[in-house]
Design an enzyme around this catalytic site. Structure first.
Site: not given
Length: 502
Positions: A133, A191, A260
């Protein structure tokens, strides 16, 4: 469509003096994404000193910050986007991750001339959200605010907290929770996984562009090196080794050291299921998602090297056109990680026990204390703080020995320690003061964070959150009014698991 359901472009100038560079990189590096507005934003915390450091219009942001830091209004000059990246998650490679609930508003040049990202976390869906979401719950926002500012207070490179906004909208996880948006500031959000994203697609031009960008932004000295991309790798390795050594010196467990979540800038990033040690246990794991103990406290240095190896793999085509030569050079760089980490860690740990120089045998002295702390379940932070007191005052010996279940067990180590100190010229007072500068009295204790979250979620009470921020802003100072915050949890208060919050 009402103002509560659409993003508004803020016409006012100067609130945030954006100077965006990442948005000018090739399109495959990111996806444009406006924040999704919320219904009733309330600015529950604004980091005014950090805003001043960033050169922002502080007074205006205090008035309008609820709309801006919730994503309801996008300031002029912002270029909102979600960054693309891949990553190894618990050792398994995922070729596409990206910012699923974070939106980079843009960059500013702070008052020290440093480029800094400003990012909204929990500001709605992006093209990388998949089935998520894009929202954040109040608890994880408060946790990240507390821990990022605590790391700053401890002097450890980390992303910073600029603001936290309560949205007025529910977030659905295992239960219904209040929603919030966190505003994060970073040297950059690039990253190891950003490099992996391009490498996995065989995008050699993109890799070179990204590497050049990182060199320009973070490691300009590498540009003049005979092998600039090898120099980049070596510089990132150095910063990661130093960073993880500093984590261990304060008992920090990141909890989810996926590639990540490994910033090439050398900052600590992504405070999800992180935690700090109470009783010293090198095998300690708090993260509920780390069921195999991959990211346990003592495993972090090796994982740092593993992550650097993944970065090296992406840079091979840039390091040298001859694959075998590139592999040889990269392997040499990776092999240097261990000695670099050991140097940083031992320097930090010998300082914690009051040594100004280093001798043969100091490693054994440090490891001897840690072994006793493990066997005796001594509190990591309190033990070193009390040792700092003992260095300057023999009367503090009783309090130090009380850290151990069997106080007599520490006596032989104390004899060795005092003999070692006798071979240095520093006065007892100076030594004690030096130790207190590296041994904090206060850390963000896991149970204190949970208490602050529970009070905020259940009672809309932010007083414990504010108290934590106050005490953690000066972790190396004695603060008699907050003495209880230095104490470890009672058995009934102990936190056994921490959660990511996504």
């Amino acid at each position: 469509m009402t103002e509560a359901t659409k993003t508004i472009r803020q016409p006012a100038e100067g609130l945030i003096p954006f100077d965006n560079s990442y948005a000018r990189l090739p399109q495959q590096f990111f996806a444009r994404a406006d924040p999704t507005p919320v219904s009733e934003p309330w600015l529950m915390k604004f980091n005014r000193p950090l805003a001043e450091e960033l050169g922002l219009d502080v007074d205006a942001l205090e008035r309008e910050g609820a709309a801006i830091f919730s994503g309801n209004r996008v300031p002029q000059g912002a270029e909102p986007l979600g960054m693309a990246y891949a990553g190894h998650q618990f050792g398994q490679f995922v070729p596409l991750l990206g910012d699923g609930r974070a939106i980079l508003l843009g960059e500013v040049i702070d008052r020290n001339g440093k480029r800094r990202d400003i990012q909204l976390k929990g500001a709605g869906r992006t093209p990388y959200s998949r089935r998520g979401d894009g929202r954040a719950a109040l608890g994880p926002v408060l946790r990240e605010y507390i821990v990022s500012e605590a790391m700053h207070g401890l002097g450890i490179p980390a992303t910073r907290a600029l603001a936290a906004v309560l949205t007025g909208d529910p977030v659905y996880r295992e239960k219904v929770l209040p929603g919030a948006v966190f505003t994060r500031v970073a040297a950059s959000h690039i990253r190891v996984g950003t490099f992996q994203f391009l490498a996995a697609r065989g995008d050699s031009d993109g890799l070179r562009t990204l590497a050049d960008y990182v060199i320009d932004r973070h490691y300009p000295d590498a540009k003049d090196d005979e092998r600039p991309y090898l120099a980049l790798l070596q510089a990132v390795i150095e910063r990661q080794a130093a960073l993880i050594a500093r984590w261990l010196c304060v008992g920090f467990i990141h909890g989810v050291m996926n590639t990540d979540n490994c910033a090439v800038s050398g900052e600590t990033i992504d405070f999800g299921p992180c935690a700090f040690l109470d009783a010293y246990d090198p095998a300690k794991v708090f993260s509920s998602i780390d069921q195999g103990g991959r990211y346990a406290y003592a495993s972090q240095p090796a994982i740092g090297q593993w992550n650097m190896t993944r970065l090296a793999e992406t840079l091979l085509p840039l390091i040298d056109p001859d694959p075998s030569e590139a592999v040889s050079l990269a392997n040499d760089a990776i092999a240097g990680y261990g000695p670099k980490f050991q140097q940083h860690w031992l320097s930090g740990m010998t300082a914690k026990i009051g040594l100004a120089g280093q001798e043969d045998g100091d490693l054994d002295l440090v490891q001897g204390l840690l072994a006793l702390m493990r066997d005796q379940q001594a509190d990591f932070t309190l033990t070193f703080r009390r040792l700092s007191d003992l260095a300057g005052d023999d009367a503090a010996e009783e309090a130090f020995m009380a850290s151990f279940r069997d106080p007599e067990a520490i006596l032989p180590w104390l004899v060795e320690w005092q003999a070692r100190l006798s071979r240095e010229t520093m006065t007892a007072v100076d030594r004690s003061e030096a130790m207190r500068r590296v041994n904090p009295a206060f850390i963000p204790r896991n149970h204190r964070i949970e208490q602050a979250i529970r009070a905020a979620e259940d009672e809309a009470d932010l007083s414990l959150f504010e108290a934590l921020l106050t005490v953690l802003s000066k972790p190396y100072e004695d603060q008699p009014g907050f003495a209880a915050y230095a104490e470890p949890p009672a058995p009934s208060e102990e936190v056994l698991r921490t959660f990511c919050g996504t």
